[in-house]
Design a protein around this motif. Sequence first.
Motif, PDB file in Angstrom:
ATOM      1  N   UNK A 406      75.857  28.083  75.428  1.00  0.00           N
ATOM      2  CA  UNK A 406      75.038  26.769  75.256  1.00  0.00           C
ATOM      3  C   UNK A 406      74.300  26.734  73.567  1.00  0.00           C
ATOM      4  N   UNK A 407      74.448  27.861  72.921  1.00  0.00           N
ATOM      5  CA  UNK A 407      73.834  27.981  71.710  1.00  0.00           C
ATOM      6  C   UNK A 407      74.874  27.456  70.737  1.00  0.00           C
ATOM      7  N   UNK A 408      74.372  26.382  69.709  1.00  0.00           N
ATOM      8  CA  UNK A 408      75.295  25.747  68.946  1.00  0.00           C
ATOM      9  C   UNK A 408      75.741  26.544  67.695  1.00  0.00           C
ATOM     10  N   UNK A 409      75.139  27.814  67.408  1.00  0.00           N
ATOM     11  CA  UNK A 409      75.405  28.612  66.275  1.00  0.00           C
ATOM     12  C   UNK A 409      75.207  30.242  66.823  1.00  0.00           C
ATOM     13  N   UNK A 410      75.891  31.088  66.046  1.00  0.00           N
ATOM     14  CA  UNK A 410      75.871  32.435  66.572  1.00  0.00           C
ATOM     15  C   UNK A 410      74.371  33.055  66.224  1.00  0.00           C
ATOM     16  N   UNK A 411      73.949  33.802  67.140  1.00  0.00           N
ATOM     17  CA  UNK A 411      72.604  34.229  67.241  1.00  0.00           C
ATOM     18  C   UNK A 411      72.327  35.512  66.911  1.00  0.00           C
ATOM     19  N   UNK A 412      73.496  36.300  67.394  1.00  0.00           N
ATOM     20  CA  UNK A 412      73.262  37.906  67.251  1.00  0.00           C
ATOM     21  C   UNK A 412      74.527  38.443  66.674  1.00  0.00           C
ATOM     22  N   UNK A 413      74.194  39.353  65.894  1.00  0.00           N
ATOM     23  CA  UNK A 413      75.289  40.289  65.542  1.00  0.00           C
ATOM     24  C   UNK A 413      75.271  41.595  65.046  1.00  0.00           C
ATOM     25  N   UNK A 414      76.032  42.458  64.717  1.00  0.00           N
ATOM     26  CA  UNK A 414      75.832  43.876  64.469  1.00  0.00           C
ATOM     27  C   UNK A 414      76.839  44.190  63.559  1.00  0.00           C
ATOM     28  N   UNK A 415      76.898  44.982  62.574  1.00  0.00           N
ATOM     29  CA  UNK A 415      77.826  45.653  61.702  1.00  0.00           C
ATOM     30  C   UNK A 415      78.325  46.768  62.602  1.00  0.00           C
ATOM     31  N   UNK A 416      79.486  46.908  62.763  1.00  0.00           N
ATOM     32  CA  UNK A 416      80.251  48.243  63.417  1.00  0.00           C
ATOM     33  C   UNK A 416      81.417  48.982  62.637  1.00  0.00           C
ATOM     34  N   UNK A 417      81.274  48.695  61.235  1.00  0.00           N
ATOM     35  CA  UNK A 417      82.253  49.473  60.365  1.00  0.00           C
ATOM     36  C   UNK A 417      83.705  48.981  60.386  1.00  0.00           C
TER      37      UNK A 417
END
Length: 457
Positions: A406-417
Motif C-alpha cells: 500500500x506504500x505509494x513510494x519505495x521505502x526500503x533499499x539496500x546496496x548489494x554490489x
Amino acid sequence: MKTLALATTLLLGTAASVSAQDMSALYGPPSEVQDLYTIATAPSADRIQSDIQTLVDFGTRHTLSETESDTRGIGAARRWIFAEFEKISKDCGGCLEVIYVSDTIEGERRIPNPTEVVSVLAIQRGTIDPNRYVMMSGDIDSRVTDPLDGTSDSPGANDNASGMAGVIEAARVLSKRKYAGSIIYAGLSGEEQGLFGGKIVADYALENDWQIKGVLNNDMISNITGIDGVTNNSTVRVFSEGTRANETPAEARTRRFTGGEVDSPSRNLARYVKSQGDQYMTNLDIMMVYRLDRFGRGGHHRPFNVVGIPGIRIMETHEYYDRQHQDLRTEDGIVYGDTMEGVDATYAAKLTALNAITLAGMAGAPPFPANVEATGAVQPSAKLTWETPENADNLAGYRVHWRVTTAPEWTHSRFVGKANEWTFENLVIDNYFFGVSAVAKDGSETPVVFPGAAGRF
C-alpha cells in the motif's frame, strides 16, 4: 572473507593498495551525485522568459499555419528551434545531432488535408551506452478555440511555449556535461491536432531501435495561478499510467496473480522524478498523480506509452482554463487567451531543473537491470534475480528495494554490489513489492525496475 581481508588491510594503514572496485564493494557508491545540486540551480528564468517570448512572437504556431514565412507560423518556429539547438551544439563542440522527424498526415478530424507534421530533435550521444535514451519533450504547436483555425493569433505562451523553452534551456545546461547514456531534447508538433508528433517520433524510435527508457513530457510549466483562485509556485504534478498500455492478455493474466497494477515503468519513472526532486531541490513539492493524464484529457507522452515506451507528464498544479485553447478576447470583464501575462518564468525554471536532474541522473546511470524476476511463493523469503546488460562499464552494483503493497513510494533499499540475485530473508513475497535499480560508480542510479513484464523498462 574478502570483506574481512579488506577491513584488515585498511586497519594496517595500506588503504592506498586497495582497488577502487574493492572500495566500492566495501562501502558502496556515493549516496548522492554532487553535480546534480549544481544542475538544480542552473536553469535561467531570464533565458526561459526570452525563449517563450520569441515563440509567442511568431503569432501562431498552429499545425495548419504558415510554413514559408520567416517570422510567422509553425514553419518559422520550428526553424528557430532547430537553429537554437545548433547554436547550443556549436558551444559544446558539436555535441548535439539536430534532426527533423516528420510525416504527412491527412484525413483526420483535425488535419483534414495533407499536412507535414515536423518535430525537432537534438540528440546528445552517450559515451558508454549511446543507444539508451532518456527524452525531455515540449510542444511546438499552439491553438485557439477552433482547433482548425490556423490563421488567428495563437500565442500559446504557457501552452506550450513554456515546455518548449524548458527543453531548450535543459539542453543548454546538460550539453556542457557528458553522460554514459544519451539524451534527446525534443520539440514535438501536432499535439493539439491529435498527438501526431509524438506518434511519429515514437514510430521513428522503434524503427531505429532506440532504447528509450523514459519520456518526460512537459506541457504547461509556467502558470502559477489557477482558475480555482490558488496561487502556488512550489508544487508540480507528475502524471503516470499505473499499468502498461501494451501488455498482452497473457501478461495481464500473470499480473493479476503477481501484482504490478501500480508499478508500470512509467509509474516507477514518476517515483524516480519525485525522489530526484526530493533529494536535490528545495521548495518544490512533487505531487504524483496516479492517472495517465488529467481526467478525460491527453498529452504527448501517451503515444509513447501506447507502444511500450515509459512516459510521464510534468506540469503546473493549478490550471487557468480561460487561458487554454481560447481566442484572444475580453468578455464580461474576463480576459481570455494564452498570453505572456500568464507566464511565471521563475517557476518554469524550477520545473526545468526538475527535468534536468532527472535526465542527468538517468543518463549518468548504468544500463537498467534486465529480465528482473521475483520468486518465493509458499516460501519464508522472497528472491529477486536479474541480468547485467552490455555497456555497463560504469556499474558499481545494484540496489534492491522493497515496500509494503500500500506504500505509494519505495521505502526500503539496500546496496548489494555486483550481484545478480538477492534473497530477502524472512520477507514473505505475499506482503511486499520488490524491485532493483542499477547504480553507477558516481552514485547515479536508474529508476526501480519492478519484476516481470509488468515493470520491465
